[in-house]
Scaffold this motif. Structure first.
Motif, PDB file in Angstrom:
ATOM      1  N   ASP A  27       0.753  -1.392   0.019  1.00  0.00           N
ATOM      2  CA  ASP A  27      -0.026  -0.076  -0.011  1.00  0.00           C
ATOM      3  C   ASP A  27       0.947   1.274   0.062  1.00  0.00           C
ATOM      4  OD1 ASP A  27      -2.450  -1.670  -0.099  1.00  0.00           O
ATOM      5  OD2 ASP A  27      -2.246  -1.642   2.119  1.00  0.00           O
ATOM      6  N   VAL A  28       2.123   1.271  -0.367  1.00  0.00           N
ATOM      7  CA  VAL A  28       2.984   2.502  -0.347  1.00  0.00           C
ATOM      8  C   VAL A  28       3.423   2.663  -1.720  1.00  0.00           C
ATOM      9  CG1 VAL A  28       5.237   3.343   0.545  1.00  0.00           C
ATOM     10  CG2 VAL A  28       3.835   1.918   2.130  1.00  0.00           C
ATOM     11  N   PRO A  29       3.210   3.742  -2.007  1.00  0.00           N
ATOM     12  CA  PRO A  29       3.439   4.190  -3.539  1.00  0.00           C
ATOM     13  C   PRO A  29       5.122   3.803  -3.758  1.00  0.00           C
ATOM     14  CG  PRO A  29       2.284   5.869  -2.680  1.00  0.00           C
ATOM     15  CD  PRO A  29       2.514   4.984  -1.446  1.00  0.00           C
ATOM     16  N   THR A  30       5.347   3.228  -5.038  1.00  0.00           N
ATOM     17  CA  THR A  30       6.904   2.923  -5.270  1.00  0.00           C
ATOM     18  C   THR A  30       7.042   2.897  -6.756  1.00  0.00           C
ATOM     19  OG1 THR A  30       8.658   1.270  -4.740  1.00  0.00           O
ATOM     20  CG2 THR A  30       6.345   0.539  -5.328  1.00  0.00           C
ATOM     21  N   THR A  31       8.444   2.770  -7.136  1.00  0.00           N
ATOM     22  CA  THR A  31       8.727   2.764  -8.568  1.00  0.00           C
ATOM     23  C   THR A  31       9.228   1.135  -8.738  1.00  0.00           C
ATOM     24  OG1 THR A  31      11.118   3.241  -7.833  1.00  0.00           O
ATOM     25  CG2 THR A  31       9.399   5.236  -8.260  1.00  0.00           C
ATOM     26  N   GLU A  32       9.222   0.779  -9.990  1.00  0.00           N
ATOM     27  CA  GLU A  32       9.970  -0.222 -10.277  1.00  0.00           C
ATOM     28  C   GLU A  32      11.315  -0.553  -9.915  1.00  0.00           C
ATOM     29  OE1 GLU A  32       9.733  -2.135 -14.244  1.00  0.00           O
ATOM     30  OE2 GLU A  32       7.947  -1.455 -14.552  1.00  0.00           O
ATOM     31  N   GLU A  33      12.334   0.584  -9.881  1.00  0.00           N
ATOM     32  CA  GLU A  33      13.610   0.400  -9.289  1.00  0.00           C
ATOM     33  C   GLU A  33      13.513   0.038  -7.936  1.00  0.00           C
ATOM     34  OE1 GLU A  33      12.445   2.976 -11.046  1.00  0.00           O
ATOM     35  OE2 GLU A  33      13.285   2.411 -13.003  1.00  0.00           O
ATOM     36  N   THR A  34      12.814   0.815  -7.031  1.00  0.00           N
ATOM     37  CA  THR A  34      12.732   0.548  -5.612  1.00  0.00           C
ATOM     38  C   THR A  34      12.047  -0.780  -5.350  1.00  0.00           C
ATOM     39  OG1 THR A  34      12.371   2.895  -5.264  1.00  0.00           O
ATOM     40  CG2 THR A  34      11.640   1.659  -3.345  1.00  0.00           C
ATOM     41  N   LEU A  35      10.927  -1.139  -5.987  1.00  0.00           N
ATOM     42  CA  LEU A  35      10.164  -2.407  -6.002  1.00  0.00           C
ATOM     43  C   LEU A  35      11.255  -3.480  -5.988  1.00  0.00           C
ATOM     44  CD1 LEU A  35       7.692  -3.896  -5.221  1.00  0.00           C
ATOM     45  CD2 LEU A  35       7.055  -3.995  -7.876  1.00  0.00           C
ATOM     46  N   ALA A  36      12.144  -3.449  -7.156  1.00  0.00           N
ATOM     47  CA  ALA A  36      12.961  -4.489  -7.388  1.00  0.00           C
ATOM     48  C   ALA A  36      14.018  -4.729  -5.953  1.00  0.00           C
ATOM     49  CB  ALA A  36      13.999  -4.132  -8.533  1.00  0.00           C
ATOM     50  N   ALA A  37      14.581  -3.588  -5.540  1.00  0.00           N
ATOM     51  CA  ALA A  37      15.183  -3.419  -4.450  1.00  0.00           C
ATOM     52  C   ALA A  37      14.798  -4.248  -3.225  1.00  0.00           C
ATOM     53  CB  ALA A  37      15.743  -2.226  -4.152  1.00  0.00           C
ATOM     54  N   GLU A  38      13.336  -3.893  -2.999  1.00  0.00           N
ATOM     55  CA  GLU A  38      12.618  -4.388  -2.063  1.00  0.00           C
ATOM     56  C   GLU A  38      12.314  -5.758  -2.137  1.00  0.00           C
ATOM     57  OE1 GLU A  38      11.127  -2.998   0.652  1.00  0.00           O
ATOM     58  OE2 GLU A  38      11.328  -1.039   0.615  1.00  0.00           O
ATOM     59  N   LEU A  39      12.064  -6.177  -3.388  1.00  0.00           N
ATOM     60  CA  LEU A  39      11.825  -7.757  -3.455  1.00  0.00           C
ATOM     61  C   LEU A  39      13.139  -8.349  -3.183  1.00  0.00           C
ATOM     62  CD1 LEU A  39       9.452  -7.593  -6.545  1.00  0.00           C
ATOM     63  CD2 LEU A  39       9.013  -8.119  -4.166  1.00  0.00           C
ATOM     64  N   LYS A  40      14.393  -8.177  -3.809  1.00  0.00           N
ATOM     65  CA  LYS A  40      15.366  -8.816  -3.452  1.00  0.00           C
ATOM     66  C   LYS A  40      15.713  -8.738  -1.862  1.00  0.00           C
ATOM     67  CE  LYS A  40      17.485  -8.039  -7.999  1.00  0.00           C
ATOM     68  NZ  LYS A  40      18.311  -7.057  -8.845  1.00  0.00           N
ATOM     69  N   ALA A  41      15.860  -7.520  -1.254  1.00  0.00           N
ATOM     70  CA  ALA A  41      16.004  -7.577   0.254  1.00  0.00           C
ATOM     71  C   ALA A  41      14.909  -8.647   1.010  1.00  0.00           C
ATOM     72  CB  ALA A  41      15.733  -6.307   0.696  1.00  0.00           C
ATOM     73  N   LYS A  42      13.528  -8.583   0.591  1.00  0.00           N
ATOM     74  CA  LYS A  42      12.546  -9.486   1.356  1.00  0.00           C
ATOM     75  C   LYS A  42      12.923 -11.083   0.948  1.00  0.00           C
ATOM     76  CE  LYS A  42       9.911  -6.506   2.866  1.00  0.00           C
ATOM     77  NZ  LYS A  42      10.077  -5.816   4.174  1.00  0.00           N
TER      78      LYS A  42
END
Length: 87
Positions: A27-42
């Protein structure tokens, strides 16, 4: 069929794409670049992380595929496409 109650809520996150093709991670707005980093971290934190993907039906298929590719690149294998019940 799996049920949401069967998911480990602490390791389950959501990605949403609204009707304006805007991306949200939990539910937090994001960009593809930020999402990619978040997914890798998770995924690094917990290899069994689960991602639920919701997309507005008006969104181009390619936009959803791009998000699925980000999950693949992050080595996330547990995911579900969430649909709204027929009315």
């Amino acid at each position: 069929k799996g049920k949401a109650s069967e998911l480990d809520q602490a390791n389950t996150f959501s990605i949403a794409i609204n009707d304006r093709a805007e991306l949200f991670f939990d539910d937090v707005p994001t960009t593809e670049e930020t999402l990619a980093a978040e997914l890798k971290a998770k995924a690094a934190e917990n290899p069994d992380v689960t991602i639920l993907v919701r997309a507005d039906e008006k969104i181009a298929y390619g936009r959803v595929v791009a998000v699925l590719r980000l999950m693949h690149d992050a080595n996330i294998s547990r995911m579900a496409l969430v649909t709204a019940p027929e009315q």
